[in-house]
Motif scaffolding. Structure first.
Motif, PDB file in Angstrom:
ATOM      1  N   PHE A 150       0.853  -1.179   0.000  1.00  0.00           N
ATOM      2  CA  PHE A 150       0.000   0.000   0.000  1.00  0.00           C
ATOM      3  C   PHE A 150       0.889   1.229   0.000  1.00  0.00           C
ATOM      4  CE2 PHE A 150       0.615  -1.672   4.272  1.00  0.00           C
ATOM      5  CZ  PHE A 150       1.103  -0.582   4.970  1.00  0.00           C
ATOM      6  N   TRP A 151       0.295   2.362  -0.317  1.00  0.00           N
ATOM      7  CA  TRP A 151       1.078   3.577  -0.512  1.00  0.00           C
ATOM      8  C   TRP A 151       1.273   4.351   0.784  1.00  0.00           C
ATOM      9  CZ3 TRP A 151       2.227   6.572  -5.329  1.00  0.00           C
ATOM     10  CH2 TRP A 151       2.399   5.709  -6.401  1.00  0.00           C
ATOM     11  N   VAL A 152       2.515   4.779   0.967  1.00  0.00           N
ATOM     12  CA  VAL A 152       2.909   5.615   2.100  1.00  0.00           C
ATOM     13  C   VAL A 152       3.708   6.795   1.544  1.00  0.00           C
ATOM     14  CG1 VAL A 152       2.975   3.652   3.682  1.00  0.00           C
ATOM     15  CG2 VAL A 152       5.081   4.360   2.513  1.00  0.00           C
ATOM     16  N   LEU A 153       4.153   7.680   2.422  1.00  0.00           N
ATOM     17  CA  LEU A 153       4.984   8.804   2.008  1.00  0.00           C
ATOM     18  C   LEU A 153       6.419   8.550   2.460  1.00  0.00           C
ATOM     19  CD1 LEU A 153       5.180  11.629   0.753  1.00  0.00           C
ATOM     20  CD2 LEU A 153       4.696  12.580   3.023  1.00  0.00           C
ATOM     21  N   PHE A 154       7.306   8.280   1.510  1.00  0.00           N
ATOM     22  CA  PHE A 154       8.730   8.153   1.809  1.00  0.00           C
ATOM     23  C   PHE A 154       9.334   9.559   1.853  1.00  0.00           C
ATOM     24  CE2 PHE A 154       7.668   4.019   0.166  1.00  0.00           C
ATOM     25  CZ  PHE A 154       8.508   3.138   0.828  1.00  0.00           C
ATOM     26  N   TYR A 155      10.302   9.742   2.744  1.00  0.00           N
ATOM     27  CA  TYR A 155      10.909  11.076   2.816  1.00  0.00           C
ATOM     28  C   TYR A 155      12.344  11.002   3.325  1.00  0.00           C
ATOM     29  CZ  TYR A 155      10.108  11.104   7.906  1.00  0.00           C
ATOM     30  OH  TYR A 155      10.120  10.801   9.244  1.00  0.00           O
ATOM     31  N   THR A 255      16.939   8.856  -3.718  1.00  0.00           N
ATOM     32  CA  THR A 255      18.258   8.351  -3.311  1.00  0.00           C
ATOM     33  C   THR A 255      19.417   9.256  -3.736  1.00  0.00           C
ATOM     34  OG1 THR A 255      18.409   6.971  -5.301  1.00  0.00           O
ATOM     35  CG2 THR A 255      17.478   5.958  -3.321  1.00  0.00           C
ATOM     36  N   THR A 256      19.208  10.121  -4.713  1.00  0.00           N
ATOM     37  CA  THR A 256      20.268  11.056  -5.116  1.00  0.00           C
ATOM     38  C   THR A 256      20.055  12.444  -4.526  1.00  0.00           C
ATOM     39  OG1 THR A 256      19.122  11.712  -7.156  1.00  0.00           O
ATOM     40  CG2 THR A 256      20.616   9.818  -7.283  1.00  0.00           C
ATOM     41  N   GLY A 257      19.055  12.564  -3.655  1.00  0.00           N
ATOM     42  CA  GLY A 257      18.819  13.849  -3.015  1.00  0.00           C
ATOM     43  C   GLY A 257      18.146  14.873  -3.904  1.00  0.00           C
ATOM     44  N   LYS A 258      17.483  14.423  -4.983  1.00  0.00           N
ATOM     45  CA  LYS A 258      16.811  15.348  -5.890  1.00  0.00           C
ATOM     46  C   LYS A 258      15.423  15.747  -5.388  1.00  0.00           C
ATOM     47  CE  LYS A 258      19.766  15.952  -9.259  1.00  0.00           C
ATOM     48  NZ  LYS A 258      20.281  17.310  -9.580  1.00  0.00           N
ATOM     49  N   ALA A 259      14.855  14.942  -4.491  1.00  0.00           N
ATOM     50  CA  ALA A 259      13.536  15.240  -3.947  1.00  0.00           C
ATOM     51  C   ALA A 259      13.494  14.852  -2.479  1.00  0.00           C
ATOM     52  CB  ALA A 259      12.448  14.510  -4.725  1.00  0.00           C
ATOM     53  N   ALA A 260      12.791  15.656  -1.692  1.00  0.00           N
ATOM     54  CA  ALA A 260      12.724  15.402  -0.251  1.00  0.00           C
ATOM     55  C   ALA A 260      11.654  14.387   0.105  1.00  0.00           C
ATOM     56  CB  ALA A 260      12.461  16.703   0.496  1.00  0.00           C
ATOM     57  N   MET A 261      10.579  14.305  -0.698  1.00  0.00           N
ATOM     58  CA  MET A 261       9.470  13.391  -0.420  1.00  0.00           C
ATOM     59  C   MET A 261       9.074  12.673  -1.708  1.00  0.00           C
ATOM     60  SD  MET A 261       6.971  15.745   2.011  1.00  0.00           S
ATOM     61  CE  MET A 261       6.726  17.018   0.756  1.00  0.00           C
ATOM     62  N   VAL A 262       8.589  11.448  -1.568  1.00  0.00           N
ATOM     63  CA  VAL A 262       8.069  10.704  -2.720  1.00  0.00           C
ATOM     64  C   VAL A 262       6.927   9.796  -2.245  1.00  0.00           C
ATOM     65  CG1 VAL A 262       8.554   9.078  -4.573  1.00  0.00           C
ATOM     66  CG2 VAL A 262      10.336  10.667  -3.837  1.00  0.00           C
ATOM     67  N   PRO A 263       5.680  10.072  -2.629  1.00  0.00           N
ATOM     68  CA  PRO A 263       4.607   9.116  -2.349  1.00  0.00           C
ATOM     69  C   PRO A 263       4.844   7.862  -3.190  1.00  0.00           C
ATOM     70  CG  PRO A 263       3.735  11.288  -2.959  1.00  0.00           C
ATOM     71  CD  PRO A 263       5.184  11.287  -3.317  1.00  0.00           C
ATOM     72  N   MET A 264       4.809   6.692  -2.557  1.00  0.00           N
ATOM     73  CA  MET A 264       5.100   5.464  -3.300  1.00  0.00           C
ATOM     74  C   MET A 264       4.642   4.261  -2.494  1.00  0.00           C
ATOM     75  SD  MET A 264       6.087   4.224  -6.102  1.00  0.00           S
ATOM     76  CE  MET A 264       6.401   5.842  -6.816  1.00  0.00           C
ATOM     77  N   GLY A 265       4.594   3.113  -3.154  1.00  0.00           N
ATOM     78  CA  GLY A 265       4.150   1.877  -2.523  1.00  0.00           C
ATOM     79  C   GLY A 265       5.160   1.328  -1.536  1.00  0.00           C
ATOM     80  N   SER A 266       4.660   0.592  -0.554  1.00  0.00           N
ATOM     81  CA  SER A 266       5.517   0.049   0.503  1.00  0.00           C
ATOM     82  C   SER A 266       6.550  -0.933  -0.021  1.00  0.00           C
ATOM     83  CB  SER A 266       4.658  -0.622   1.581  1.00  0.00           C
ATOM     84  OG  SER A 266       3.813  -1.621   1.028  1.00  0.00           O
ATOM     85  N   TRP A 267       6.356  -1.443  -1.256  1.00  0.00           N
ATOM     86  CA  TRP A 267       7.338  -2.358  -1.838  1.00  0.00           C
ATOM     87  C   TRP A 267       8.721  -1.717  -1.970  1.00  0.00           C
ATOM     88  CZ3 TRP A 267       3.473  -0.132  -4.912  1.00  0.00           C
ATOM     89  CH2 TRP A 267       3.919   0.791  -5.868  1.00  0.00           C
ATOM     90  N   TRP A 268       8.756  -0.398  -2.035  1.00  0.00           N
ATOM     91  CA  TRP A 268      10.010   0.315  -2.256  1.00  0.00           C
ATOM     92  C   TRP A 268      10.991   0.120  -1.100  1.00  0.00           C
ATOM     93  CZ3 TRP A 268      10.424   6.354  -2.845  1.00  0.00           C
ATOM     94  CH2 TRP A 268      11.640   6.683  -3.431  1.00  0.00           C
TER      95      TRP A 268
END
Length: 422
Positions: A150-155, A255-268
């Motif tokens: 399911f989708w969470v907010l990675f940051y 992972t390269t520091g181009k974005a502070a947050m990424v909404p994405m699935g928990s599989w990540w």
């Protein structure tokens, strides 16, 4: 066709290109037994080297069943749905097929291309499974889920600093994205990144408003589109057009520091852990609950189970069923939980295993992110799903690239679904 449309406890439809009718396994062989007399079970999967769950399951199963040799048939992730469709149409005999989403599963099952696994489900503790009911076709099962996402907010924790990420609305999220945005040109750091999939806007909106993606009335998409386009206008996220034309990966943005947050699935989470272990990134990441439309204390998100099925033309059907049953059960769940993948089978012991993985963030907020109130199936399943999905995808791309306004795109969705599908 009647498919139970219950909420799954726990990733995205992918459009693929035209493909050839055959696939090659890792060893390049095409026999039902290996040179040492082991029974060969071939399994169609995607991106074997970069998707650690597959190796974990294969290694674990072979350790328990030394008389069976499981051989991966590796396919590019973006090509996978069309590739498997082509394989099955051509009479391919690959034993196990990974069901990337429920829509593909329904199509293959209703075409009579999968072996029934209904007898196997009678042996399961169904109360311990997430997403199992999503594979119920008129009381029959043709696949068993081994994971639920399911989708969470990675940051990026360092970029977020002391910002409160615990109870974000989408308005809060947009403000944070603008606040986190820094620099310009090649040194630009975006506050967030929205991947190009339509689900980022549409499935999330459906889950949190109760809107029906099959219904032909898509007014409920509007607020979420305006928020997403507002972030682009504020230059707080990479534009859809740039991400699409440059084939940007969501992984690279965080992972390269181009974005502070990424909404994405928990599989990540599993991929991030594997990359860190290999020295490919040193990102200090965490997870927060996905932002909400309503600030009522509940976390509503969307997701999908992932399953294994047995090809009706499998060369070694009995051994294939043995693999599928093992992978979806407690031992398979433990194998994937050890690498940070959320299994379909859950128990207190399995959850402890998941959070004890080396490198997994164990802060209170990350734990909270993994316990949403409600998870809606990413896309409802019916005999109209595939056609509607294509229409919604096409109009999504036109809206996000600026070729149509939100109102124009939504009106076109309404008209096309009503006139072309319903």
């Amino acid at each position: 066709m009647k498919l139970k449309k219950k909420f799954a406890r726990i990733a995205p439809l992918v459009v693929a290109t035209a493909l050839t009718a055959t696939a090659c396994n890792a060893s390049g062989t095409d026999s039902s037994s290996s040179s040492d007399g082991k029974t060969v079970v071939k399994i169609a999967l995607w991106n074997y080297k970069t998707t650690p769950e597959f190796k974990a399951l294969i290694d674990g199963f072979e350790a328990k069943n030394p008389d069976i040799d499981v051989q991966p048939v590796d396919i590019l992730a973006d090509n996978y749905p069309d590739k498997v469709t082509t394989m099955l149409a051509g009479g391919d005999t690959t034993d196990v097929l990974t069901m990337k989403n429920v829509t593909d599963y329904a199509r293959y099952a209703t075409r009579g291309q999968l072996l029934p696994l209904t007898d196997e489900t009678t042996k399961l503790d169904k109360a311990s499974y997430s997403g199992l009911d999503d594979y119920d076709l008129d009381g029959k099962y043709y696949a068993l889920p081994y994971r639920s996402d399911f989708w969470v907010l990675f940051y990026n924790k360092d970029m977020a600093g002391k910002a409160d990420m615990s109870k974000l609305t989408w308005d809060d999220y947009a403000k944070l994205a603008e606040r986190f945005t820094k620099g310009s040109g090649s040194d630009k750091v975006y506050g967030t990144y929205h991947h190009i999939w339509r689900s980022v806007v549409q499935a999330m909106s459906s889950a949190q408003t109760g809107g029906d993606q099959l219904g032909g009335d898509y007014a409920f998409f509007k607020d979420q589109y305006e928020m997403a386009l507002g972030l682009q206008k504020a230059k707080a996220t990479l534009s859809f057009s740039a991400a699409s034309s440059n084939q940007v990966t969501y992984d690279s943005q965080l992972t390269t520091g181009k974005a502070a947050m990424v909404p994405m699935g928990s599989w990540w989470a599993a991929a991030l852990l594997a990359e860190k272990k290999q020295g490919k990134n040193d990102i200090n990441w965490g997870m927060a609950p996905i932002p909400q439309i309503k600030s009522d204390g509940k976390t509503v998100t969307f997701g999908s189970p992932t399953a294994f099925a047995v090809n009706k033309k499998a060369k070694n059907a009995d051994a294939a069923k043995k693999f599928v049953t093992w992978a979806s059960g407690p031992e398979g769940a433990a194998a994937v939980a050890k690498i940070g993948v959320t299994p379909a089978y859950t128990s207190g012991k399995i959850l402890d295993t998941f959070f004890s993985v080396d490198g997994m963030p164990t802060d209170e907020l990350s734990r909270k992110a993994m316990q949403p109130t409600t998870v809606q199936l990413e896309m409802p399943v019916s005999d109209k799903t595939s056609d509607i999905d294509q229409i919604l995808k096409e109009e999504h791309e036109l809206i996000m690239s600026g070729e149509k306004s939100v109102d124009e795109g939504i009106k076109e969705m309404d008209d096309r679904v009503r006139n072309e599908v319903q």
